[in-house]
Design a protein around this motif. Sequence first.
Motif, mmCIF file in Angstrom:
data_model
loop_
_atom_site.group_PDB
_atom_site.id
_atom_site.type_symbol
_atom_site.label_atom_id
_atom_site.label_comp_id
_atom_site.label_asym_id
_atom_site.label_seq_id
_atom_site.Cartn_x
_atom_site.Cartn_y
_atom_site.Cartn_z
ATOM 1 N N THR A 57 0.817 -1.211 0.000
ATOM 2 C CA THR A 57 0.000 0.000 0.000
ATOM 3 C C THR A 57 0.856 1.269 0.000
ATOM 4 O OG1 THR A 57 -1.846 -1.125 1.091
ATOM 5 C CG2 THR A 57 -1.809 1.280 1.209
ATOM 6 N N GLU A 60 2.494 1.699 -3.477
ATOM 7 C CA GLU A 60 1.591 2.163 -4.526
ATOM 8 C C GLU A 60 1.114 3.598 -4.282
ATOM 9 O OE1 GLU A 60 -0.330 -1.982 -6.183
ATOM 10 O OE2 GLU A 60 -1.552 -0.739 -4.855
ATOM 11 N N ARG A 61 1.096 4.006 -3.055
ATOM 12 C CA ARG A 61 0.606 5.366 -2.762
ATOM 13 C C ARG A 61 1.683 6.415 -2.959
ATOM 14 N NH1 ARG A 61 -2.336 7.500 2.838
ATOM 15 N NH2 ARG A 61 -2.605 9.664 2.146
ATOM 16 N N ASN A 67 -0.892 6.716 -12.364
ATOM 17 C CA ASN A 67 -2.123 7.102 -11.674
ATOM 18 C C ASN A 67 -3.252 7.106 -12.701
ATOM 19 O OD1 ASN A 67 -1.278 7.921 -8.850
ATOM 20 N ND2 ASN A 67 0.114 9.187 -10.060
ATOM 21 N N THR A 222 3.981 0.124 -8.754
ATOM 22 C CA THR A 222 5.038 0.956 -8.169
ATOM 23 C C THR A 222 6.243 1.011 -9.093
ATOM 24 O OG1 THR A 222 6.496 1.230 -6.254
ATOM 25 C CG2 THR A 222 5.986 -1.025 -6.910
#
Length: 320
Positions: A57, A60-61, A67, A222
């Motif tokens: 998480t 990926e953030r 995006n 990522t």
Amino acid sequence: MRHANPLSAANVDCILRTIQSSLARLGFGPYSHAASLWVFFAGCGVAELSISFLICTPLERFWPLTNWPKRNSIAADVAYAFFVRIVLFPLIAYFEFHWLRQTLDGFLHARAITPLSLTELIPKLASWPAIAFIANFAILDLADYWRHRLSHRIGWWYGIHSLHHAEEQLTFWSDDRSHVLEDAITYVWLIAVGLAIGVPSMQFPFLILCFRFLGSISHANTRVGYGWLGEHIFVSPQFHRTHHALRAAGRRSCNFGTALSLWDFSFRTARFRDHTVETGDAGAEPALVNGSWGEQQLAGFRRMARLARRGKKTPAPRTT
């Protein structure tokens, strides 16, 4: 738990006895042994998923590769993840550990046949359980490389495998997105190889959990990589994203490794320098892409039947 590391076996036995006694107090006495194994393996599966979530998480953030203007629903992918950890993985682990391994060992012992294992072939490995674990992991990963490669060569097989490739917004949740028939083929394949090389009964489930963990990371959206050396050993997110590229669907795919990219390098199916962003399968119907869990399963069967009838092994590739 023959073959298992004594300390690990003792720890697992202690946990299982605790779970079994708790279940017995709750009224599951006649089924407490089977239920305790199920609860234990389900707990291990959920713990592995939780670790993957905590690692992937943030990746990926804060370090995303791409995006999307509009995010597709991940409800089906989340359902796959919990189905695999709570239902499928405990079922396979229980079947392999509690029934198949014990039945096979009993059959061989009754005929005075010593079961084959790496520690029998290389006795020194008995003193190095960690090395034996890594060796078993590498052999199973090699077997899964060929299973995965065949799934792209055989038409009907790719029909169900394409459910996994239909994902247009690849994230770590996508790892478990798979047809139930392909899951069955995969586990039968790995169990057969595991039995052939004598993988310890309690080791097999944890080898599978290692595959699941590394698979979650390799599907993550990522840009974080492993460096030149790391990516020539392990399957990185970018390396595996190339496998999911639109132009690589079906027989034109590459990078088949599950955990170790060295098999692709060795068999000349590796592609390291692509910078794939867009993923998916141009031949997939909408239900395979964004349908519910049930709709995706039915669409997988339909595509399998179509490719089997037509005798084709790939969909028409789409130019990107």
